[in-house]
Design an enzyme around this catalytic site. Sequence first.
Site, PDB file in Angstrom:
ATOM      1  N   TYR A 181       0.820  -1.215   0.000  1.00  0.00           N
ATOM      2  CA  TYR A 181       0.000   0.000   0.000  1.00  0.00           C
ATOM      3  C   TYR A 181       0.854   1.265   0.000  1.00  0.00           C
ATOM      4  O   TYR A 181       0.706   2.139   0.846  1.00  0.00           O
ATOM      5  CB  TYR A 181      -0.952   0.006   1.199  1.00  0.00           C
ATOM      6  CG  TYR A 181      -2.120  -0.967   1.055  1.00  0.00           C
ATOM      7  CD1 TYR A 181      -2.216  -1.791  -0.059  1.00  0.00           C
ATOM      8  CD2 TYR A 181      -3.107  -1.052   2.015  1.00  0.00           C
ATOM      9  CE1 TYR A 181      -3.270  -2.681  -0.200  1.00  0.00           C
ATOM     10  CE2 TYR A 181      -4.167  -1.939   1.881  1.00  0.00           C
ATOM     11  CZ  TYR A 181      -4.235  -2.748   0.769  1.00  0.00           C
ATOM     12  OH  TYR A 181      -5.281  -3.622   0.632  1.00  0.00           O
ATOM     13  N   LYS A 204       3.298 -15.194   1.579  1.00  0.00           N
ATOM     14  CA  LYS A 204       3.273 -15.848   0.261  1.00  0.00           C
ATOM     15  C   LYS A 204       4.727 -15.949  -0.205  1.00  0.00           C
ATOM     16  O   LYS A 204       5.074 -15.611  -1.342  1.00  0.00           O
ATOM     17  CB  LYS A 204       2.415 -15.019  -0.706  1.00  0.00           C
ATOM     18  CG  LYS A 204       2.120 -15.688  -2.024  1.00  0.00           C
ATOM     19  CD  LYS A 204       1.069 -16.767  -1.945  1.00  0.00           C
ATOM     20  CE  LYS A 204       0.967 -17.538  -3.233  1.00  0.00           C
ATOM     21  NZ  LYS A 204      -0.014 -18.627  -3.214  1.00  0.00           N
ATOM     22  N   ASP A 249      -3.177 -18.225   0.897  1.00  0.00           N
ATOM     23  CA  ASP A 249      -4.358 -18.871   0.304  1.00  0.00           C
ATOM     24  C   ASP A 249      -4.860 -20.002   1.190  1.00  0.00           C
ATOM     25  O   ASP A 249      -6.063 -20.137   1.445  1.00  0.00           O
ATOM     26  CB  ASP A 249      -4.081 -19.350  -1.135  1.00  0.00           C
ATOM     27  CG  ASP A 249      -2.666 -19.852  -1.354  1.00  0.00           C
ATOM     28  OD1 ASP A 249      -1.891 -19.889  -0.373  1.00  0.00           O
ATOM     29  OD2 ASP A 249      -2.325 -20.220  -2.486  1.00  0.00           O
ATOM     30  N   ASP A 258      -5.272  -6.598   5.420  1.00  0.00           N
ATOM     31  CA  ASP A 258      -6.492  -5.861   5.104  1.00  0.00           C
ATOM     32  C   ASP A 258      -7.605  -6.841   4.729  1.00  0.00           C
ATOM     33  O   ASP A 258      -8.738  -6.769   5.222  1.00  0.00           O
ATOM     34  CB  ASP A 258      -6.178  -4.911   3.939  1.00  0.00           C
ATOM     35  CG  ASP A 258      -7.270  -3.905   3.693  1.00  0.00           C
ATOM     36  OD1 ASP A 258      -8.218  -3.840   4.498  1.00  0.00           O
ATOM     37  OD2 ASP A 258      -7.183  -3.182   2.682  1.00  0.00           O
TER      38      ASP A 258
END
Length: 335
Positions: free
Chosen positions: A125, A174, A207, A231
């Site tokens: 972000y 990830k 995931d 988020d």
Amino acid sequence: MTQKITVIRGDGIGPEIMDATLHVLDRLGAGLEYEFADAGLAALDRHGELMPQATLDSIARNAVALKSPLTTPVGGGFSSINVALRRHFDLYANVRPAKSFPNTRSRFGDGVDLVTVRENTEGAYLSEGQELSEDGEVAISGARITRKGSERIVRYAFELARSTGRKKVTAIHKANIIKSTSGLFLDVAREVAGRYPDIGFQEMIVDNACMQLVMRPEQFEVLVTTNLFGDIISDLCAGLVGGLGLAPGANIGENAAIFEAVHGTAPDIAGKGIANPCALLLGAVQMLDHIGRPQDADRVRQAIVATLAAGDSLTGDLGGSGTTMGFAQAIASRL
Ligand code: ATP
């Protein structure tokens, strides 16, 4: 001892849910003194700017603020006032508890009791590094992860686990695909975990974490992750326990902390006196914990749970027909 806090009544349903929240805090008798300050549209109307210096000074002085949702008008000089506040005070930890409540539309009974700790200042972000090619065919956005940023957020998560009697921290990442940024975050998380032998540490790819959260949310205690994943996951977790009307959040830094509801200004129901005040009130519960008043925090939480269980004066989002202040009065009467 009296503790002074900055109170921002906000826009839309903000003033209504703040009045209801302060009604409960007043009944609690926790010795809080309120310093009211403006931000958002209310500040633009009164002072000609969205974030007056006097409001920033008040938060800096008191180090603790309770804030209702704010409207950031388009073209107001900020992409978001909330994001600007987080940057200004370096509020690096976004802390969102998700605990099952009785009598809500949650699908998960009473088994959920977890906290998401989201890094709030870096990651994907960033406003810099966003590019769109001239022909509009290719877009690029960057992410920045630092050792310092990862270290302090993971440490925060472990300290939170320790201070709340939780036994496990799960780092969500990830790193198998995004080897640079997510890889650095995971490396640092492992290092920090090594300093907390009393707390279990688990790593989970994002995931899989999403699937596990929906299949078996009761296995999680504290989740820690980077900005973008945090988020998304924190909203997923709000959904596990009954939705936006019951989801509080804290933004915490070294020198200041701001407590709020996760939801926005809800312009569709503003001024009608029917908004659910619980998300902001639960933000106040987080605030009471933060300022070292865990017993007061517990009393309010239990009063909310008892009111929900009794189905007393519930607002429309919870299936009732009560009013914002009526709900608050029902909670206050159980303190
Ligand atoms: P904003 O632009 O400020 O984010 P929004 O309407 O896009 O506003 P929210 O304010 O989060 O987003 O509202 C989403 C939906 O949830 C709306 O239908 C709103 O009425 C409802 N909602 C949000 N907060 C509450 C609340 N405290 N009580 C009842 N309903 C709520």
